[in-house]
Scaffold this motif. Structure first.
Motif, PDB file in Angstrom:
ATOM      1  N   VAL A 163      54.603-198.028 -55.534  1.00 29.90           N
ATOM      2  CA  VAL A 163      53.102-197.658 -55.956  1.00 29.90           C
ATOM      3  C   VAL A 163      53.201-196.129 -56.503  1.00 29.90           C
ATOM      4  O   VAL A 163      53.669-195.304 -55.441  1.00 29.90           O
ATOM      5  CB  VAL A 163      52.219-197.774 -54.918  1.00 29.90           C
ATOM      6  N   GLU A 164      53.031-195.864 -57.858  1.00 34.13           N
ATOM      7  CA  GLU A 164      53.212-194.516 -58.181  1.00 34.13           C
ATOM      8  C   GLU A 164      52.103-193.793 -58.054  1.00 34.13           C
ATOM      9  O   GLU A 164      51.198-193.352 -59.007  1.00 34.13           O
ATOM     10  CB  GLU A 164      53.560-194.544 -59.807  1.00 34.13           C
ATOM     11  N   ASN A 165      51.989-192.950 -56.828  1.00 36.46           N
ATOM     12  CA  ASN A 165      51.234-192.091 -56.451  1.00 36.46           C
ATOM     13  C   ASN A 165      51.651-190.508 -56.501  1.00 36.46           C
ATOM     14  O   ASN A 165      50.986-189.712 -56.004  1.00 36.46           O
ATOM     15  CB  ASN A 165      50.580-192.189 -55.073  1.00 36.46           C
ATOM     16  N   ARG A 166      52.933-190.489 -56.961  1.00 34.86           N
ATOM     17  CA  ARG A 166      53.357-189.032 -57.146  1.00 34.86           C
ATOM     18  C   ARG A 166      54.086-188.719 -58.432  1.00 34.86           C
ATOM     19  O   ARG A 166      54.605-189.790 -59.109  1.00 34.86           O
ATOM     20  CB  ARG A 166      54.490-188.852 -55.963  1.00 34.86           C
TER      21      ARG A 166
ATOM     22  N   LYS B 133      45.691-189.105 -61.833  1.00 36.75           N
ATOM     23  CA  LYS B 133      45.255-190.179 -62.825  1.00 36.75           C
ATOM     24  C   LYS B 133      45.646-191.399 -62.455  1.00 36.75           C
ATOM     25  O   LYS B 133      44.630-192.177 -62.268  1.00 36.75           O
ATOM     26  CB  LYS B 133      46.108-189.799 -64.124  1.00 36.75           C
ATOM     27  N   ASN B 134      46.560-191.708 -61.499  1.00 34.66           N
ATOM     28  CA  ASN B 134      46.931-193.249 -61.016  1.00 34.66           C
ATOM     29  C   ASN B 134      46.182-193.533 -59.849  1.00 34.66           C
ATOM     30  O   ASN B 134      45.259-194.526 -59.942  1.00 34.66           O
ATOM     31  CB  ASN B 134      48.233-193.215 -60.949  1.00 34.66           C
ATOM     32  N   ILE B 135      45.831-192.317 -59.147  1.00 37.73           N
ATOM     33  CA  ILE B 135      45.297-192.532 -57.863  1.00 37.73           C
ATOM     34  C   ILE B 135      43.626-192.938 -58.326  1.00 37.73           C
ATOM     35  O   ILE B 135      42.963-193.586 -57.776  1.00 37.73           O
ATOM     36  CB  ILE B 135      45.079-191.337 -57.115  1.00 37.73           C
ATOM     37  N   ASN B 136      43.095-192.162 -59.279  1.00 38.47           N
ATOM     38  CA  ASN B 136      41.727-192.481 -59.900  1.00 38.47           C
ATOM     39  C   ASN B 136      41.599-193.515 -60.682  1.00 38.47           C
ATOM     40  O   ASN B 136      40.412-194.157 -60.327  1.00 38.47           O
ATOM     41  CB  ASN B 136      41.374-191.261 -60.542  1.00 38.47           C
ATOM     42  N   SER B 137      42.468-194.102 -61.178  1.00 32.35           N
ATOM     43  CA  SER B 137      42.460-195.102 -62.172  1.00 32.35           C
ATOM     44  C   SER B 137      42.707-196.498 -61.820  1.00 32.35           C
ATOM     45  O   SER B 137      42.442-197.647 -62.455  1.00 32.35           O
ATOM     46  CB  SER B 137      43.289-194.954 -63.495  1.00 32.35           C
ATOM     47  N   TYR B 138      43.518-196.755 -60.929  1.00 26.48           N
ATOM     48  CA  TYR B 138      43.968-197.866 -60.399  1.00 26.48           C
ATOM     49  C   TYR B 138      43.850-198.316 -59.114  1.00 26.48           C
ATOM     50  O   TYR B 138      43.679-197.657 -58.264  1.00 26.48           O
ATOM     51  CB  TYR B 138      45.702-198.070 -60.506  1.00 26.48           C
ATOM     52  N   ALA B 139      43.193-199.785 -58.703  1.00 24.76           N
ATOM     53  CA  ALA B 139      42.611-199.942 -57.513  1.00 24.76           C
ATOM     54  C   ALA B 139      43.679-199.774 -56.391  1.00 24.76           C
ATOM     55  O   ALA B 139      43.232-199.176 -55.458  1.00 24.76           O
ATOM     56  CB  ALA B 139      42.090-201.430 -57.660  1.00 24.76           C
ATOM     57  N   VAL B 140      44.746-200.464 -56.313  1.00 27.06           N
ATOM     58  CA  VAL B 140      45.523-200.259 -55.407  1.00 27.06           C
ATOM     59  C   VAL B 140      46.130-198.932 -55.041  1.00 27.06           C
ATOM     60  O   VAL B 140      46.342-198.438 -53.924  1.00 27.06           O
ATOM     61  CB  VAL B 140      47.069-201.168 -55.595  1.00 27.06           C
ATOM     62  N   ASN B 141      46.432-198.279 -56.082  1.00 22.81           N
ATOM     63  CA  ASN B 141      46.806-196.655 -56.044  1.00 22.81           C
ATOM     64  C   ASN B 141      45.886-195.998 -55.165  1.00 22.81           C
ATOM     65  O   ASN B 141      46.069-195.127 -54.333  1.00 22.81           O
ATOM     66  CB  ASN B 141      47.154-196.205 -57.467  1.00 22.81           C
ATOM     67  N   GLY B 142      44.434-196.337 -55.507  1.00 22.68           N
ATOM     68  CA  GLY B 142      43.422-195.570 -54.911  1.00 22.68           C
ATOM     69  C   GLY B 142      43.477-195.875 -53.158  1.00 22.68           C
ATOM     70  O   GLY B 142      43.339-195.057 -52.289  1.00 22.68           O
TER      71      GLY B 142
END
Length: 682
Positions: free
Chosen positions: A95-98, A107-116
């Motif tokens: 999961v690309e949170n960094r 951007k990823n944390i905000n845009s993708y459900a699993v990342n959030g």
């Protein structure tokens, strides 16, 4: 021309569908603004938000469920309403949170459900005692007929996967959370395991993040917190971490809110932290002498007047404590076994210009070199490892990691494994360090890494050490069979005095040391000859000159020994030129990563270990120009740094090339001469 139609989010529809399942299954779910419990609410509030601020992490739904063993599992759910917005993975399928710079990928944390959802789960790992969390993302879209299509991602976020998150399985609804299915679901979760390669990649990533966090933290304290010396900074980090570790069921972790910046005598922020550290050390069953030393040292910093002085309702100590917990908390909460205080030590002292200082003699071994030494000394779960100049205990941490991994890979009984892990930490590691400030770091490092600090001794290993345990079995000899060392440069024979003493106290096993290579070419002849009269010299490995970049540019070699077998003149010695180890190093203050694998570094390190152990048959990346098997004279003591001899006898290829070069020169000369004559004749 019509503009492109922008897809509209159907998040309300997705939320309605999913919450409908939760409701019909009578699950105790809470929506965005509702409370599960104060611990979870506070953790979400304290963690940085999806936009980088604080105070507003709100999963769309939250549930706290118990399995049949009465263990609690927080479930955090995030909804999105677009196609292809379920999860964003990186090149390693994590999961690309960094970002590449090891900063939060907002951007990823905000845009993708699993990342959030995984982001929220890390908030709980960081700020609560929950170590196993389920992160669920769900998204969907409407097709041309208006029908809703949804997809679900269910991930396990825990200490065991360093907070990265692992996909559990494919699911089309939330019925796996229903009581009759939940135990089977948790059983499946417990069987999830990362491969050693995946875990190693994650550890590397987390270690880069630690480096970056330490740089940021130290820079912040250095610039904004006046009156704190370098030792104060190191001790404040150590004290804050110990105070927030806690011991389940016995010592509650210190919270930021526990520090009230009171001016009441005996109840200042420093007093509160000292009391918490005291409780922690009491429960750890640490020898009283060591316990008193830790308390005394930390108390000197924590109870000073300036650091406890209250301005604008807050003490400097509380402010620094808050920064430390927020920046570093996640890394020690997830139980990352790395040379944490070694990294801290290097970062803190990196800000000092102490080139003329005696502290320049303390150069800590990079962790990948520490790991190489451990493997060359053939450390396994049953080894007894000692280090006679232990520094921040980085080499012992590397040894402990190797021993714990070997135990995990070879012991199938959970009960037996637990007992073995305790024994490794309490009885199978011993370190000696003379400098008291560095000794403090070694103790704190081993406490933070799971407490192998029992036998870290603050004595002169040459003059005062008698080979016995320092704690527990104090009448027994420590049965060392693996010796690792990075000695101080200023010691006799560049440090070969440590080698002679340590090997002389061992009955069997192996030793691997990294040392100035002048010790093998004339600076330690007498020591070397005495060592060879009792022990076999197996290998000499020439290391890159920039291995200690930012600290020293000294030329070093690793020497490997077999204990208690005299070296004979015909014994084969492996000489390896490892100056190209595959890493590119830099020393830029603001770089996110000063160590880059640019040429098969991992494979090269593995090949060196195999070459030393098995010989020429393991040549793969290296050639015979870098690997040479030769002999040394046991009565010389200055011939330990040999290189592969170059073949000076010309062969047919050399002859042809010489003739070809000559003819080429001859023809060029003739052509130039003809051109010149033609020019004259014009």
């Amino acid at each position: 021309m019509k503009g492109k139609k922008i897809a509209q989010s159907i998040e309300p529809n997705i939320a309605d569908l999913a919450n409908g399942w939760l409701k019909s299954d009578k699950l105790p779910y809470k929506l965005e603004q509702e409370t599960v419990n104060t611990e979870i609410d506070k953790a979400l509030s304290d963690y940085f938000t999806k936009n980088g601020g604080t105070g507003a992490n709100r999963p769309d739904a939250k549930i706290l469920l118990q399995d049949k063993n009465l263990d609690f599992f927080p479930i955090l759910i995030e909804y999105k309403g677009y196609k292809d917005k379920l999860v964003k993975l990186d090149a390693n399928k994590q999961v690309e949170n960094r970002t590449n710079k090891n900063e939060p990928h907002f951007k990823n944390i905000n845009s993708y459900a699993v990342n959030g959802a995984v982001h929220y789960a890390n908030a709980l790992l960081h700020h609560t005692n929950y170590t196993d969390i389920i992160a669920i993302g769900m998204t969907g879209y409407k097709d041309d007929t208006g029908k809703i299509h949804h997809e679900i991602g269910v991930y396990y976020v825990s200490k065991s996967n360093l907070g990265a998150g692992q996909k559990i399985d494919e699911y089309s609804d939330f019925s796996f959370l229903v009581p009759k299915n939940f135990d089977a679901f948790i059983e499946k979760v417990k069987t999830l395991q990362l491969s050693q390669e995946e875990l190693d990649k994650l550890k590397e990533q987390r270690e880069r993040e630690i480096d970056q966090s330490l740089v940021k933290l130290n820079n912040d304290i250095y610039q904004n917190e006046k009156g704190l010396g370098e030792n104060d900074r190191v001790y404040l980090v150590a004290a804050s971490i110990i105070a927030t570790l806690g011991i389940p069921g016995k010592v509650t972790p210190l919270e930021k809110s526990d520090l009230r910046s009171s001016t009441e005598k005996g109840n200042k922020d420093g007093d509160i932290i000292v009391r918490k550290i005291k409780s922690f050390l009491e429960e750890k069953d640490i020898p009283s002498e060591k316990k008193n030393l830790i308390l005394r040292t930390l108390e000197n910093t924590l109870t000073t007047e300036n650091i406890n002085k209250v301005e604008n309702g807050e003490s400097q100590l509380k402010r620094v404590f808050t920064k430390i917990v927020d920046d570093l908390g996640i890394y020690y909460k997830i139980g990352l076994t790395t040379d944490f205080t070694g990294k801290l030590f290097n970062e803190m002292y990196g800000w000092l210009g102490f080139s003329q200082d005696k502290l320049n003699d303390v150069v800590l071994t990079p962790n990948y070199v520490a790991s190489l030494l451990v493997k060359l000394a053939r450390v396994n779960k049953d080894s007894y490892v000692w280090d006679f100049a232990t520094g921040s205990a980085g080499l012992l941490v590397a040894a402990m990691n190797e021993m714990l991994n070997d135990a995990k890979n070879n012991i199938t009984s959970p009960q037996e494994l637990t007992q073995k892990e305790i024994k490794i930490k309490a009885e199978q590691l011993l370190g000696l360090e003379l400098l008291s400030s560095v000794y403090m770091l070694a103790i704190l490092n081993m406490i933070l890494m799971g407490d192998g600090s029992s036998n870290i001794l603050n004595i002169d290993s040459i003059k005062d050490f008698d080979g016995k345990y320092g704690f527990g079995k104090t009448d027994s000899k420590f049965p060392a069979d693996a010796f690792i060392l990075n000695p101080p440069y200023s010691a006799l024979g560049n440090g070969m005095n440590f080698v002679e003493k340590a090997l002389g106290m061992m009955n069997r096993g192996y030793g691997a040391i990294i040392i100035q290579n002048s010790s093998g070419s004339g600076k330690a002849i007498d020591f070397n000859k005495r060592i060879l009269a009792k022990h076999t010299f197996l290998a000499s490995i020439k290391m890159p000159v920039d291995i200690f970049i930012g600290k020293s540019s000294v030329n070093t070699n690793i020497y490997v020994f077999k204990v208690n077998e005299k070296h004979h003149k015909d014994d084969i010695v492996k000489f390896i030129d490892f100056t190209n180890d595959g890493y590119t190093r830099s020393n830029r203050k603001k770089a996110s990563n000063n160590l880059k694998d640019t040429n098969q570094a991992k494979e090269r390190y593995e090949e060196v270990v195999n070459l030393v152990r098995f010989g020429k048959s393991k040549l793969n990346i290296f050639t015979e120009r870098e690997y040479y098997e030769g002999t040394i004279d046991p009565n010389n003591g200055a011939d330990w740094n040999q290189t592969a001899p170059s073949d000076t006898k010309p062969n047919i290829h050399d002859f042809k090339k010489t003739v070809s070069d000559y003819l080429s020169w001859e023809i060029n000369t003739l052509l130039k001469q003809n051109t010149f004559e033609q020019e004259l004749g014009k």
